[in-house]
Design a protein around this motif. Structure first.
Motif, PDB file in Angstrom:
ATOM      1  N   PHE A   1       4.093  -0.976  11.893  1.00 43.98           N
ATOM      2  CA  PHE A   1       3.772   0.105  10.613  1.00 43.98           C
ATOM      3  C   PHE A   1       3.195   0.443  10.566  1.00 43.98           C
ATOM      4  N   HIS A   2       2.082  -0.160  10.381  1.00 42.89           N
ATOM      5  CA  HIS A   2       0.567   0.451  10.409  1.00 42.89           C
ATOM      6  C   HIS A   2       0.738   2.279  11.261  1.00 42.89           C
ATOM      7  N   LEU A   3       0.831   1.594  11.946  1.00 38.61           N
ATOM      8  CA  LEU A   3       1.287   2.779  13.139  1.00 38.61           C
ATOM      9  C   LEU A   3       2.431   4.650  13.482  1.00 38.61           C
ATOM     10  N   ALA A   4       3.034   3.699  12.208  1.00 38.10           N
ATOM     11  CA  ALA A   4       3.905   4.813  12.105  1.00 38.10           C
ATOM     12  C   ALA A   4       4.132   6.039  11.098  1.00 38.10           C
ATOM     13  N   SER A   5       5.133   6.560  11.306  1.00 39.48           N
ATOM     14  CA  SER A   5       5.097   7.581  10.383  1.00 39.48           C
ATOM     15  C   SER A   5       5.869   6.926   8.915  1.00 39.48           C
ATOM     16  N   VAL A   6       5.373   6.511   8.163  1.00 43.03           N
ATOM     17  CA  VAL A   6       6.045   5.067   7.349  1.00 43.03           C
ATOM     18  C   VAL A   6       6.391   6.533   6.400  1.00 43.03           C
ATOM     19  N   LYS A   7       7.852   6.538   5.524  1.00 41.27           N
ATOM     20  CA  LYS A   7       8.013   7.440   4.400  1.00 41.27           C
ATOM     21  C   LYS A   7       8.383   6.300   3.663  1.00 41.27           C
ATOM     22  N   GLU A   8       7.922   7.048   2.391  1.00 42.56           N
ATOM     23  CA  GLU A   8       8.186   6.535   0.887  1.00 42.56           C
ATOM     24  C   GLU A   8       9.639   7.129   0.208  1.00 42.56           C
ATOM     25  N   VAL A   9      10.227   6.302  -0.188  1.00 40.02           N
ATOM     26  CA  VAL A   9      11.481   7.474  -1.135  1.00 40.02           C
ATOM     27  C   VAL A   9      11.568   6.514  -2.186  1.00 40.02           C
ATOM     28  N   ALA A  10      11.313   7.017  -3.218  1.00 39.95           N
ATOM     29  CA  ALA A  10      11.560   6.829  -4.569  1.00 39.95           C
ATOM     30  C   ALA A  10      12.828   7.718  -5.218  1.00 39.95           C
TER      31      ALA A  10
ATOM     32  N   LEU B   1      10.173   2.633   6.648  1.00 42.93           N
ATOM     33  CA  LEU B   1      10.620   3.176   5.420  1.00 42.93           C
ATOM     34  C   LEU B   1      10.632   2.013   4.045  1.00 42.93           C
ATOM     35  N   VAL B   2       9.879   2.643   2.916  1.00 37.70           N
ATOM     36  CA  VAL B   2      10.096   1.914   1.973  1.00 37.70           C
ATOM     37  C   VAL B   2      10.128   1.969   0.350  1.00 37.70           C
ATOM     38  N   VAL B   3      11.179   1.442  -0.228  1.00 40.90           N
ATOM     39  CA  VAL B   3      11.849   2.428  -1.253  1.00 40.90           C
ATOM     40  C   VAL B   3      11.094   1.675  -2.482  1.00 40.90           C
ATOM     41  N   ALA B   4      11.731   2.433  -3.259  1.00 38.90           N
ATOM     42  CA  ALA B   4      11.814   1.921  -4.966  1.00 38.90           C
ATOM     43  C   ALA B   4      12.180   2.956  -5.549  1.00 38.90           C
TER      44      ALA B   4
ATOM     45  N   ALA C   1       0.913  -1.618  -0.298  1.00 39.05           N
ATOM     46  CA  ALA C   1      -0.088   0.342  -0.135  1.00 39.05           C
ATOM     47  C   ALA C   1       0.761   1.730  -0.062  1.00 39.05           C
ATOM     48  N   ALA C   2       2.599   1.477   0.915  1.00 42.68           N
ATOM     49  CA  ALA C   2       2.972   2.439   0.738  1.00 42.68           C
ATOM     50  C   ALA C   2       3.527   2.801  -0.464  1.00 42.68           C
TER      51      ALA C   2
ATOM     52  N   CYS D   1       8.660  10.633   0.794  1.00 45.11           N
ATOM     53  CA  CYS D   1       7.635  11.784   0.641  1.00 45.11           C
ATOM     54  C   CYS D   1       6.591  10.793   1.972  1.00 45.11           C
ATOM     55  N   GLU D   2       5.217  11.609   2.251  1.00 45.27           N
ATOM     56  CA  GLU D   2       4.692  10.914   3.327  1.00 45.27           C
ATOM     57  C   GLU D   2       3.235  10.249   2.622  1.00 45.27           C
ATOM     58  N   ARG D   3       3.095   9.667   2.361  1.00 44.96           N
ATOM     59  CA  ARG D   3       1.257   8.954   1.866  1.00 44.96           C
ATOM     60  C   ARG D   3       1.550   9.487   0.613  1.00 44.96           C
ATOM     61  N   PHE D   4       1.811   9.582  -0.602  1.00 48.87           N
ATOM     62  CA  PHE D   4       2.349  10.444  -1.912  1.00 48.87           C
ATOM     63  C   PHE D   4       2.584  11.414  -1.654  1.00 48.87           C
TER      64      PHE D   4
END
Length: 175
Positions: free
Chosen positions: A97-106, A127-130, A58-59, A155-158
């Motif tokens: 993971f669900h409750l944290a402030s997840v960051k996405e990195v592109a 953190l999720v990375v693409a 989802a992230a 990003c956070e939630r895009f």
């Protein structure tokens, strides 16, 4: 491929009525009861793995339906997990993971190694990375290199900050 696998898992194993996932598929021979793999002993349970994987997917994709499916697992097991945390370690990781402030990195552009070293250089559980070519990865869409240089979008939630090209700048954004 991750989406196709997740969609198949949801289609064939999801419990629409109570949440979570069954051990056997909907097209399996008729059983007296369809069980659910719930406890993380000695390896992560199917439900915990499904929840964590769907949250990460989802992230990366921005598909809220994957997050909703993962939350159905968390709702199903959250009371048991808090009473018996030793039996639900992987599920608790998914909850965290669900409750944290997840960051996405592109990561986009050529020669991503200096930026990759920053994101992969230490343990970053939220953190999720693409990286690489956009090829159907929503996190990478419409995020070009900057002046021909490799760039990182945090990003956070895009919702993304301005892209950075230097490892030190990326380190500051991830702190």
């Amino acid at each position: 491929e991750a989406r196709a696998l997740a969609d198949t898992m949801i289609e064939r194993f999801a419990d629409e009525e109570n949440g979570g996932f069954f051990e056997t598929s909907s097209d399996h021979e008729q059983l007296l009861a369809r069980r659910k793999d719930l406890e993380d002993h000695p390896i992560p349970s199917g439900n915990a793995s499904a929840a964590y994987g769907l949250l990460r997917l989802a992230a990366l994709t921005g598909e809220h339906s994957y997050e909703s499916r993962a939350v159905s697992v968390l709702r199903l097991l959250h009371e048991l997990a808090q009473k018996h945390p030793q039996a639900f370690g992987h599920l608790l990781q998914a909850m965290d993971f669900h409750l944290a402030s997840v960051k996405e990195v592109a990561l986009v552009g050529e020669d991503l190694h200096p930026l990759e070293r920053v994101v992969r250089g230490e343990f970053r559980p939220h953190l999720v990375v693409a990286g690489g070519a956009p090829d159907g990865v929503p996190l990478l869409q419409d995020r070009p290199p900057v002046d021909g240089r490799a760039a990182a979008y945090v990003c956070e939630r895009f919702a993304c900050k301005a892209p950075v090209t230097q490892p030190e700048e990326l380190e500051r954004l991830l702190a």
